[in-house]
Design an enzyme around this catalytic site. Structure first.
Site, PDB file in Angstrom:
ATOM      1  N   ARG A  32       3.476 -21.838 -39.389  1.00 29.07           N
ATOM      2  CA  ARG A  32       2.748 -23.009 -39.882  1.00 29.07           C
ATOM      3  C   ARG A  32       2.683 -24.113 -38.827  1.00 29.07           C
ATOM      4  O   ARG A  32       1.667 -24.313 -38.179  1.00 29.07           O
ATOM      5  CB  ARG A  32       3.401 -23.533 -41.171  1.00 29.07           C
ATOM      6  CG  ARG A  32       2.506 -24.489 -41.988  1.00 29.07           C
ATOM      7  CD  ARG A  32       2.331 -25.883 -41.446  1.00 29.07           C
ATOM      8  NE  ARG A  32       3.570 -26.630 -41.295  1.00 29.07           N
ATOM      9  CZ  ARG A  32       3.638 -27.864 -40.817  1.00 29.07           C
ATOM     10  NH1 ARG A  32       2.527 -28.509 -40.430  1.00 29.07           N
ATOM     11  NH2 ARG A  32       4.812 -28.484 -40.680  1.00 29.07           N
ATOM     12  N   ASP A  33       3.780 -24.806 -38.620  1.00 27.26           N
ATOM     13  CA  ASP A  33       3.757 -25.913 -37.666  1.00 27.26           C
ATOM     14  C   ASP A  33       3.464 -25.418 -36.258  1.00 27.26           C
ATOM     15  O   ASP A  33       2.874 -26.134 -35.453  1.00 27.26           O
ATOM     16  CB  ASP A  33       5.093 -26.656 -37.703  1.00 27.26           C
ATOM     17  CG  ASP A  33       5.032 -28.000 -37.001  1.00 27.26           C
ATOM     18  OD1 ASP A  33       3.959 -28.620 -37.031  1.00 27.26           O
ATOM     19  OD2 ASP A  33       6.032 -28.419 -36.423  1.00 27.26           O
ATOM     20  N   HIS A 224      14.176 -31.565 -37.028  1.00 20.09           N
ATOM     21  CA  HIS A 224      12.931 -30.966 -36.541  1.00 20.09           C
ATOM     22  C   HIS A 224      12.559 -31.686 -35.247  1.00 20.09           C
ATOM     23  O   HIS A 224      12.234 -32.879 -35.266  1.00 20.09           O
ATOM     24  CB  HIS A 224      11.838 -31.158 -37.607  1.00 20.09           C
ATOM     25  CG  HIS A 224      10.501 -30.594 -37.241  1.00 20.09           C
ATOM     26  ND1 HIS A 224      10.036 -29.416 -37.780  1.00 20.09           N
ATOM     27  CD2 HIS A 224       9.525 -31.046 -36.414  1.00 20.09           C
ATOM     28  CE1 HIS A 224       8.816 -29.173 -37.302  1.00 20.09           C
ATOM     29  NE2 HIS A 224       8.493 -30.153 -36.457  1.00 20.09           N
ATOM     30  N   CYS A 257       0.967 -31.519 -33.366  1.00 21.41           N
ATOM     31  CA  CYS A 257       0.423 -32.144 -34.572  1.00 21.41           C
ATOM     32  C   CYS A 257      -0.964 -32.689 -34.266  1.00 21.41           C
ATOM     33  O   CYS A 257      -1.134 -33.456 -33.309  1.00 21.41           O
ATOM     34  CB  CYS A 257       1.335 -33.271 -35.051  1.00 21.41           C
ATOM     35  SG  CYS A 257       0.699 -34.148 -36.495  1.00 21.41           S
ATOM     36  N   ASN A 266       7.130 -27.363 -30.672  1.00 21.92           N
ATOM     37  CA  ASN A 266       8.461 -27.436 -31.254  1.00 21.92           C
ATOM     38  C   ASN A 266       9.494 -26.886 -30.274  1.00 21.92           C
ATOM     39  O   ASN A 266       9.167 -26.148 -29.342  1.00 21.92           O
ATOM     40  CB  ASN A 266       8.520 -26.595 -32.531  1.00 21.92           C
ATOM     41  CG  ASN A 266       7.648 -27.137 -33.634  1.00 21.92           C
ATOM     42  OD1 ASN A 266       8.025 -28.075 -34.324  1.00 21.92           O
ATOM     43  ND2 ASN A 266       6.473 -26.560 -33.816  1.00 21.92           N
TER      44      ASN A 266
END
Length: 320
Positions: A32-33, A224, A257, A266
Protein backbone atom coordinates in the site's frame (compact mmCIF):
# COMPACT_ATOMS: atom_id res chain seq x y z
CA UNK A 1 40.72 0.46 39.39
CA UNK A 2 37.36 1.73 40.54
CA UNK A 3 36.91 3.67 37.30
CA UNK A 4 37.82 0.60 35.25
CA UNK A 5 35.39 -1.52 37.24
CA UNK A 6 32.67 1.07 36.75
CA UNK A 7 33.34 1.14 33.00
CA UNK A 8 33.21 -2.67 32.76
CA UNK A 9 29.94 -2.73 34.69
CA UNK A 10 28.44 -0.05 32.42
CA UNK A 11 29.35 -2.05 29.30
CA UNK A 12 27.88 -5.19 30.88
CA UNK A 13 24.69 -3.35 31.89
CA UNK A 14 24.17 -1.93 28.41
CA UNK A 15 24.81 -5.35 26.88
CA UNK A 16 22.25 -7.02 29.15
CA UNK A 17 19.78 -4.23 28.49
CA UNK A 18 20.18 -4.72 24.74
CA UNK A 19 19.72 -8.48 25.04
CA UNK A 20 16.48 -7.97 26.97
CA UNK A 21 14.85 -6.03 24.15
CA UNK A 22 11.64 -7.83 23.15
CA UNK A 23 10.87 -9.32 19.77
CA UNK A 24 9.81 -6.64 17.31
CA UNK A 25 6.79 -6.89 15.04
CA UNK A 26 7.19 -5.56 11.51
CA UNK A 27 4.18 -4.33 9.57
CA UNK A 28 4.94 -4.75 5.87
CA UNK A 29 3.60 -1.67 4.07
CA UNK A 30 5.04 -2.15 0.57
CA UNK A 31 1.74 -3.24 -1.04
CA UNK A 32 0.00 0.00 0.00
CA UNK A 33 2.23 2.82 1.20
CA UNK A 34 5.05 1.42 -0.87
CA UNK A 35 3.19 1.35 -4.16
CA UNK A 36 0.82 4.31 -3.80
CA UNK A 37 3.23 6.87 -5.22
CA UNK A 38 4.63 4.76 -8.08
CA UNK A 39 4.20 6.29 -11.54
CA UNK A 40 3.80 2.88 -13.20
CA UNK A 41 0.44 1.33 -12.35
CA UNK A 42 1.11 -2.07 -10.79
CA UNK A 43 -1.31 -4.81 -11.76
CA UNK A 44 -3.56 -6.49 -9.23
CA UNK A 45 -1.79 -9.78 -10.00
CA UNK A 46 1.59 -8.30 -9.16
CA UNK A 47 0.24 -6.78 -5.94
CA UNK A 48 -1.09 -10.16 -4.88
CA UNK A 49 2.20 -11.81 -5.80
CA UNK A 50 4.04 -9.22 -3.69
CA UNK A 51 1.78 -10.05 -0.75
CA UNK A 52 2.34 -13.79 -1.22
CA UNK A 53 6.12 -13.35 -1.47
CA UNK A 54 6.19 -11.17 1.64
CA UNK A 55 4.26 -13.79 3.60
CA UNK A 56 6.73 -16.49 2.53
CA UNK A 57 9.54 -14.20 3.74
CA UNK A 58 7.87 -13.97 7.16
CA UNK A 59 5.40 -11.07 7.07
CA UNK A 60 2.43 -11.64 9.37
CA UNK A 61 0.88 -8.15 9.30
CA UNK A 62 0.61 -6.43 5.94
CA UNK A 63 -0.90 -3.15 4.80
CA UNK A 64 -2.34 -4.39 1.52
CA UNK A 65 -4.38 -1.51 0.08
CA UNK A 66 -6.35 1.65 0.83
CA UNK A 67 -10.01 2.46 0.31
CA UNK A 68 -9.57 6.03 -0.88
CA UNK A 69 -10.70 8.15 -3.82
CA UNK A 70 -9.15 6.46 -6.89
CA UNK A 71 -8.96 9.80 -8.69
CA UNK A 72 -6.55 11.04 -6.04
CA UNK A 73 -4.60 7.79 -5.66
CA UNK A 74 -5.01 5.81 -8.91
CA UNK A 75 -2.62 3.07 -7.76
CA UNK A 76 -5.20 1.98 -5.17
CA UNK A 77 -8.19 1.85 -7.54
CA UNK A 78 -8.25 -1.97 -7.36
CA UNK A 79 -8.69 -2.17 -3.58
CA UNK A 80 -11.70 -4.50 -3.74
CA UNK A 81 -9.97 -6.81 -6.21
CA UNK A 82 -6.82 -6.99 -4.09
CA UNK A 83 -8.75 -7.88 -0.94
CA UNK A 84 -10.83 -10.45 -2.83
CA UNK A 85 -7.62 -12.13 -4.01
CA UNK A 86 -5.92 -12.35 -0.62
CA UNK A 87 -4.87 -15.82 0.53
CA UNK A 88 -6.77 -17.56 3.31
CA UNK A 89 -4.33 -17.30 6.19
CA UNK A 90 -5.47 -17.42 9.80
CA UNK A 91 -1.95 -16.45 10.89
CA UNK A 92 -1.78 -13.25 8.84
CA UNK A 93 -3.47 -9.89 9.48
CA UNK A 94 -4.39 -7.88 6.38
CA UNK A 95 -4.74 -4.12 6.88
CA UNK A 96 -6.48 -1.49 4.73
CA UNK A 97 -5.93 2.24 5.10
CA UNK A 98 -9.07 4.38 5.29
CA UNK A 99 -9.37 8.16 5.66
CA UNK A 100 -13.08 8.68 6.32
CA UNK A 101 -16.32 6.91 7.15
CA UNK A 102 -17.04 6.08 3.52
CA UNK A 103 -13.68 4.37 3.18
CA UNK A 104 -14.18 2.50 6.45
CA UNK A 105 -17.59 1.23 5.37
CA UNK A 106 -16.19 0.11 2.01
CA UNK A 107 -13.39 -1.76 3.72
CA UNK A 108 -15.67 -3.37 6.30
CA UNK A 109 -17.83 -4.71 3.47
CA UNK A 110 -14.84 -6.87 2.50
CA UNK A 111 -12.95 -9.58 4.38
CA UNK A 112 -10.20 -7.16 5.51
CA UNK A 113 -8.98 -7.88 9.04
CA UNK A 114 -7.91 -4.46 10.26
CA UNK A 115 -8.46 -0.80 9.46
CA UNK A 116 -5.68 1.74 9.52
CA UNK A 117 -6.93 5.21 10.41
CA UNK A 118 -4.82 8.35 10.05
CA UNK A 119 -4.97 11.64 11.90
CA UNK A 120 -2.72 14.56 11.10
CA UNK A 121 -0.66 16.60 13.56
CA UNK A 122 -0.71 19.72 11.34
CA UNK A 123 -3.76 21.48 9.93
CA UNK A 124 -2.25 22.41 6.57
CA UNK A 125 -1.18 18.89 5.72
CA UNK A 126 -4.47 17.48 7.01
CA UNK A 127 -6.48 19.74 4.73
CA UNK A 128 -4.32 18.94 1.70
CA UNK A 129 -4.12 15.21 2.39
CA UNK A 130 -7.57 14.41 3.77
CA UNK A 131 -9.63 17.57 3.51
CA UNK A 132 -9.73 17.70 7.32
CA UNK A 133 -8.18 19.84 10.01
CA UNK A 134 -6.02 18.11 12.60
CA UNK A 135 -8.88 17.97 15.12
CA UNK A 136 -11.35 16.73 12.50
CA UNK A 137 -8.97 14.00 11.37
CA UNK A 138 -8.60 12.76 14.95
CA UNK A 139 -12.37 12.62 15.38
CA UNK A 140 -12.66 10.61 12.15
CA UNK A 141 -9.88 8.25 13.24
CA UNK A 142 -11.62 7.61 16.55
CA UNK A 143 -14.90 6.97 14.70
CA UNK A 144 -13.10 4.53 12.41
CA UNK A 145 -11.90 2.51 15.38
CA UNK A 146 -15.43 2.39 16.76
CA UNK A 147 -16.81 1.20 13.40
CA UNK A 148 -14.17 -1.51 13.16
CA UNK A 149 -14.71 -2.74 16.70
CA UNK A 150 -18.49 -2.83 16.17
CA UNK A 151 -17.88 -5.02 13.13
CA UNK A 152 -15.62 -7.37 15.08
CA UNK A 153 -12.40 -6.13 13.43
CA UNK A 154 -9.35 -4.43 14.83
CA UNK A 155 -8.14 -0.92 14.00
CA UNK A 156 -5.07 1.22 14.56
CA UNK A 157 -4.44 4.95 14.51
CA UNK A 158 -1.42 6.65 12.96
CA UNK A 159 -0.49 10.24 13.77
CA UNK A 160 0.97 11.60 10.54
CA UNK A 161 3.50 14.48 10.40
CA UNK A 162 4.33 13.67 14.02
CA UNK A 163 7.94 14.75 13.52
CA UNK A 164 7.49 17.60 11.06
CA UNK A 165 5.18 19.04 8.41
CA UNK A 166 6.24 20.00 4.86
CA UNK A 167 4.12 23.16 5.09
CA UNK A 168 4.25 24.20 8.76
CA UNK A 169 7.71 22.94 9.71
CA UNK A 170 8.25 21.83 13.31
CA UNK A 171 5.30 20.16 15.03
CA UNK A 172 5.08 20.64 18.82
CA UNK A 173 5.59 17.36 20.69
CA UNK A 174 3.02 18.35 23.31
CA UNK A 175 0.40 18.42 20.54
CA UNK A 176 1.41 14.94 19.37
CA UNK A 177 1.27 13.53 22.91
CA UNK A 178 -2.21 14.95 23.49
CA UNK A 179 -3.39 13.53 20.17
CA UNK A 180 -1.95 10.14 21.14
CA UNK A 181 -3.87 10.20 24.41
CA UNK A 182 -7.15 10.95 22.64
CA UNK A 183 -6.41 8.33 20.02
CA UNK A 184 -5.68 5.74 22.72
CA UNK A 185 -8.99 6.51 24.43
CA UNK A 186 -10.73 5.01 21.38
CA UNK A 187 -9.06 1.63 22.14
CA UNK A 188 -7.20 1.00 18.88
CA UNK A 189 -4.76 -1.89 18.55
CA UNK A 190 -1.91 0.61 18.81
CA UNK A 191 -0.99 4.21 18.12
CA UNK A 192 1.69 4.98 15.55
CA UNK A 193 3.92 8.01 15.12
CA UNK A 194 4.67 8.69 11.46
CA UNK A 195 7.62 10.62 10.10
CA UNK A 196 5.71 11.40 6.92
CA UNK A 197 8.43 13.46 5.26
CA UNK A 198 11.54 11.83 6.71
CA UNK A 199 12.57 14.80 8.86
CA UNK A 200 13.06 13.05 12.22
CA UNK A 201 16.39 12.43 13.95
CA UNK A 202 17.13 9.86 16.68
CA UNK A 203 17.14 12.25 19.63
CA UNK A 204 13.74 13.59 18.61
CA UNK A 205 12.42 10.06 18.08
CA UNK A 206 13.65 8.88 21.48
CA UNK A 207 11.87 11.71 23.28
CA UNK A 208 8.65 11.40 21.30
CA UNK A 209 8.33 7.63 21.61
CA UNK A 210 9.17 7.66 25.32
CA UNK A 211 6.60 10.34 26.08
CA UNK A 212 3.87 8.76 23.96
CA UNK A 213 4.60 5.27 25.35
CA UNK A 214 4.19 6.62 28.87
CA UNK A 215 1.03 8.53 27.94
CA UNK A 216 -0.80 5.61 26.30
CA UNK A 217 0.52 2.62 28.28
CA UNK A 218 -0.17 -0.27 28.08
CA UNK A 219 -1.13 0.33 24.45
CA UNK A 220 1.79 -0.38 22.09
CA UNK A 221 3.59 2.33 20.13
CA UNK A 222 4.22 1.74 16.42
CA UNK A 223 6.52 3.90 14.30
CA UNK A 224 6.61 4.71 10.59
CA UNK A 225 9.74 6.26 9.08
CA UNK A 226 10.57 7.57 5.63
CA UNK A 227 14.24 7.73 4.66
CA UNK A 228 14.28 11.12 2.93
CA UNK A 229 17.33 12.32 4.86
CA UNK A 230 19.03 8.97 5.48
CA UNK A 231 18.03 8.78 9.15
CA UNK A 232 15.35 6.08 9.05
CA UNK A 233 17.39 3.08 10.24
CA UNK A 234 18.90 5.14 13.08
CA UNK A 235 15.40 6.31 13.97
CA UNK A 236 14.17 2.71 14.10
CA UNK A 237 16.88 1.86 16.62
CA UNK A 238 16.11 4.96 18.69
CA UNK A 239 12.40 4.12 18.68
CA UNK A 240 12.94 0.53 19.81
CA UNK A 241 15.19 1.61 22.67
CA UNK A 242 12.58 4.19 23.71
CA UNK A 243 9.79 1.60 23.87
CA UNK A 244 8.31 1.11 20.38
CA UNK A 245 7.45 -2.52 19.67
CA UNK A 246 6.04 -2.34 16.13
CA UNK A 247 7.87 -1.02 13.07
CA UNK A 248 6.42 -0.20 9.65
CA UNK A 249 8.76 -1.04 6.77
CA UNK A 250 8.55 -1.57 3.01
CA UNK A 251 10.47 -4.11 0.99
CA UNK A 252 13.08 -2.41 -1.16
CA UNK A 253 12.43 0.94 0.51
CA UNK A 254 9.36 1.54 -1.66
CA UNK A 255 7.16 4.48 -0.84
CA UNK A 256 6.31 8.12 -0.82
CA UNK A 257 3.28 10.31 -0.33
CA UNK A 258 1.50 12.08 -3.21
CA UNK A 259 0.66 14.97 -0.86
CA UNK A 260 4.02 15.39 0.92
CA UNK A 261 6.49 17.23 -1.34
CA UNK A 262 9.93 15.66 -1.33
CA UNK A 263 9.04 12.64 0.81
CA UNK A 264 10.97 9.59 -0.33
CA UNK A 265 10.58 5.89 0.35
CA UNK A 266 9.87 4.06 3.57
CA UNK A 267 12.65 2.49 5.57
CA UNK A 268 13.51 -0.74 3.73
CA UNK A 269 12.36 -3.95 5.38
CA UNK A 270 15.60 -5.74 4.56
CA UNK A 271 17.64 -2.87 6.06
CA UNK A 272 15.62 -3.07 9.27
CA UNK A 273 16.09 -6.83 9.31
CA UNK A 274 19.86 -6.46 9.05
CA UNK A 275 19.82 -4.06 11.99
CA UNK A 276 17.64 -6.30 14.13
CA UNK A 277 19.11 -9.67 13.11
CA UNK A 278 22.62 -8.49 13.91
CA UNK A 279 21.34 -7.06 17.21
CA UNK A 280 19.79 -10.42 18.11
CA UNK A 281 16.25 -9.13 18.07
CA UNK A 282 13.68 -11.55 16.66
CA UNK A 283 11.22 -10.52 13.93
CA UNK A 284 10.08 -13.79 12.37
CA UNK A 285 11.39 -12.66 8.98
CA UNK A 286 13.95 -14.40 6.77
CA UNK A 287 16.31 -11.66 5.64
CA UNK A 288 17.59 -13.51 2.58
CA UNK A 289 14.04 -14.08 1.34
CA UNK A 290 13.17 -10.43 1.98
CA UNK A 291 16.14 -9.38 -0.15
CA UNK A 292 14.93 -11.70 -2.92
CA UNK A 293 11.52 -10.01 -2.85
CA UNK A 294 13.11 -6.55 -2.95
CA UNK A 295 15.17 -7.57 -5.98
CA UNK A 296 12.04 -8.91 -7.69
CA UNK A 297 10.24 -5.63 -6.96
CA UNK A 298 12.72 -3.61 -9.01
CA UNK A 299 11.40 -5.36 -12.10
CA UNK A 300 7.78 -4.82 -11.12
CA UNK A 301 8.11 -1.05 -10.65
CA UNK A 302 10.68 -0.63 -13.41
CA UNK A 303 13.29 1.24 -11.43
CA UNK A 304 16.01 0.75 -8.86
CA UNK A 305 15.00 0.93 -5.21
CA UNK A 306 16.58 2.69 -2.26
CA UNK A 307 17.23 -0.22 0.12
CA UNK A 308 20.93 -0.57 0.93
CA UNK A 309 21.35 -4.11 2.24
CA UNK A 310 20.23 -5.85 -0.94
CA UNK A 311 23.02 -4.05 -2.84
CA UNK A 312 25.75 -5.01 -0.36
CA UNK A 313 27.71 -8.27 -0.11
CA UNK A 314 26.21 -10.83 2.26
CA UNK A 315 27.52 -10.50 5.79
CA UNK A 316 28.59 -12.65 7.47
CA UNK A 317 29.84 -14.13 4.21
CA UNK A 318 28.48 -17.55 3.30
CA UNK A 319 31.34 -20.07 3.15
CA UNK A 320 31.35 -23.43 1.40
Amino acid sequence: MDQLADAIYLVYYLFRKEQSLPAIEIVEVAPRDGLQNEARIVSTAHKLELIDRAIVAGARRLEVTSFVNPRRVPQMADADEVVAGLPDRDDVTFIALVLNRRGAERALATRIDELGAVCIASDTFGIRNQGQTSAESLDVARETVALARAAGRSAQITIATAFGCPFEGEVPLDRVVEMAKRAADASPREVALADTIGAAVPGQVSEAVARVAEAIAPLPVRVHFHDTRNTAVANVWAAINAGASVIDAALGGLGGCPFAPGASGNVATEDVLYLLDRSRIATGYDRALAIDVANWLTGVVGRDLSGKVRCAPAFPAVTA
